[in-house]
Design an enzyme around this catalytic site. Sequence first.
Site, PDB file in Angstrom:
ATOM      1  N   ARG A  36      56.670   2.185   8.711  1.00  0.00           N
ATOM      2  CA  ARG A  36      55.338   2.778   8.725  1.00  0.00           C
ATOM      3  C   ARG A  36      55.386   4.157   8.132  1.00  0.00           C
ATOM      4  NH1 ARG A  36      53.857   5.892  13.175  1.00  0.00           N
ATOM      5  NH2 ARG A  36      55.757   6.507  14.570  1.00  0.00           N
ATOM      6  N   ARG A  50      48.746  11.580  10.671  1.00  0.00           N
ATOM      7  CA  ARG A  50      48.028  12.349  11.695  1.00  0.00           C
ATOM      8  C   ARG A  50      46.380  12.519  11.194  1.00  0.00           C
ATOM      9  NH1 ARG A  50      52.991  16.442  13.157  1.00  0.00           N
ATOM     10  NH2 ARG A  50      54.439  14.941  13.858  1.00  0.00           N
ATOM     11  N   ARG A  81      74.854   6.676   0.873  1.00  0.00           N
ATOM     12  CA  ARG A  81      74.308   7.713   0.101  1.00  0.00           C
ATOM     13  C   ARG A  81      75.026   9.079   0.423  1.00  0.00           C
ATOM     14  NH1 ARG A  81      72.623   7.507  -4.514  1.00  0.00           N
ATOM     15  NH2 ARG A  81      71.204   9.161  -4.306  1.00  0.00           N
ATOM     16  N   ARG A 138      65.638  19.162  -0.997  1.00  0.00           N
ATOM     17  CA  ARG A 138      65.097  20.189  -0.098  1.00  0.00           C
ATOM     18  C   ARG A 138      65.835  21.429  -0.296  1.00  0.00           C
ATOM     19  NH1 ARG A 138      66.067  18.260   6.027  1.00  0.00           N
ATOM     20  NH2 ARG A 138      68.302  17.866   6.047  1.00  0.00           N
ATOM     21  N   GLU A 167      69.827  20.581  -1.317  1.00  0.00           N
ATOM     22  CA  GLU A 167      70.704  19.236  -1.095  1.00  0.00           C
ATOM     23  C   GLU A 167      70.627  18.460  -2.482  1.00  0.00           C
ATOM     24  OE1 GLU A 167      69.624  17.638   2.508  1.00  0.00           O
ATOM     25  OE2 GLU A 167      69.913  19.191   3.596  1.00  0.00           O
ATOM     26  N   TYR A 223      71.158   4.230  11.050  1.00  0.00           N
ATOM     27  CA  TYR A 223      70.543   5.570  11.029  1.00  0.00           C
ATOM     28  C   TYR A 223      70.193   6.125  12.516  1.00  0.00           C
ATOM     29  CZ  TYR A 223      67.862  10.045  10.180  1.00  0.00           C
ATOM     30  OH  TYR A 223      67.728  11.353  10.040  1.00  0.00           O
ATOM     31  N   ASP A 269      69.064   9.220  15.027  1.00  0.00           N
ATOM     32  CA  ASP A 269      68.706  10.943  15.266  1.00  0.00           C
ATOM     33  C   ASP A 269      69.799  11.381  16.293  1.00  0.00           C
ATOM     34  OD1 ASP A 269      66.487  11.710  13.543  1.00  0.00           O
ATOM     35  OD2 ASP A 269      65.020  10.285  15.027  1.00  0.00           O
TER      36      ASP A 269
END
Length: 368
Positions: free
Chosen positions: A174, A178, A251, A282, A304, A353, A355
């Site tokens: 998704r 907000r 990557r 970024r 980056e 992945y 966090d």
Amino acid sequence: MDSFDYDIIIVGSGLYGAVTAYRARQKGLKCLVLERRDDIGGNVRDKMIDGINVHLYGAHIFHTDNEHVWSFVQHFSDFNNYIHTVLAHIDGRYYHMPVNLMTFHEIFGAKRPHDISDIITAERRNEFYSCPKNLEQKAVSLIGRTVYELLVKGYTEKQWGCAATELPAEIIERLPVRTTFDSRYFSDRFQGIPVNGYHAMIRRMLDGVEFITGVDFCKERYYWLGRARRIIYTGMIDELMDYCFGSLDYRGLEFRTERVEVSDYQGMAVINETSSVVPYTRTIEHKHFNLMQERLPYTIITREYPSVWHPGCDAYYPVNNLRNNRLYAKYRDAASCIFPNIIFGGRLGEYRYYDMDDVILAALSLEL
């Protein structure tokens, strides 16, 4: 009876390896940590450069809703109350990220939460895919073509190194929107950055644990396998298996860091570059992570640049599409037979992945 020098050898000194090493020591197990790089910390490692704490391998903001994880990391460091916010830059204009009411105000002039649903509904009348076949179709169906083209397409294609139409739809579950002016990048209850840096936090986790840097485990695997009852391996599984089934896709990233002779370069820690013609994704200005940073007449920034990954390079992101997930499962099945005493963990070891809080929770849940 077999005689081993160690109960556990941990390959990699990132968060997964460091948390596991701490737990092993708490249980009275003899543990050794091996790190390929010249210092500990994995990809969360930071370093003081000219009085500014620099995140060497990309911005790392700790955030979690898990009270157990938050309580655990507090044992090793105090955290500041840095709240991460991000702007997206394209064609000389700035937009708030993640997508929120302010973003829709900046693009469409929206003023109220209900304006967002009206705008997205109108966008979907022009283009919508009930069964999206690729990432672009799915993103357009979720947030509309306008927002997608401005804020998602260029960044995504740079990040993954191919057209969004070539990426599978399942890469994105998704795209959150907000309906308030809340511009916090993360909505987790607990957020911040270690006051003395991640490197110092990892060192405290490894207090009393033997570690060796500059060791390439894969080149000497059989020597180390013979020295411990169990191995916790946080590296690439295909490298461990000599790429016998071919390489998984990753990557790479190139970090270009420079000192700039101004006191403040961009006014915040992170600005994303969403234009396809800008080669980097970024810019990070490190002093903004430290809310008490002394006002210096210079600053340090890092840009980056996503890159094609090749064996021998550092891998940063697994590419979790169907082909790679199947190949990883094949490697895991084979490795469990060849190396039955190896446990795989972390972002690379599990090829997923994570966090930072997820990495820590996984390491805390590991049976030792």
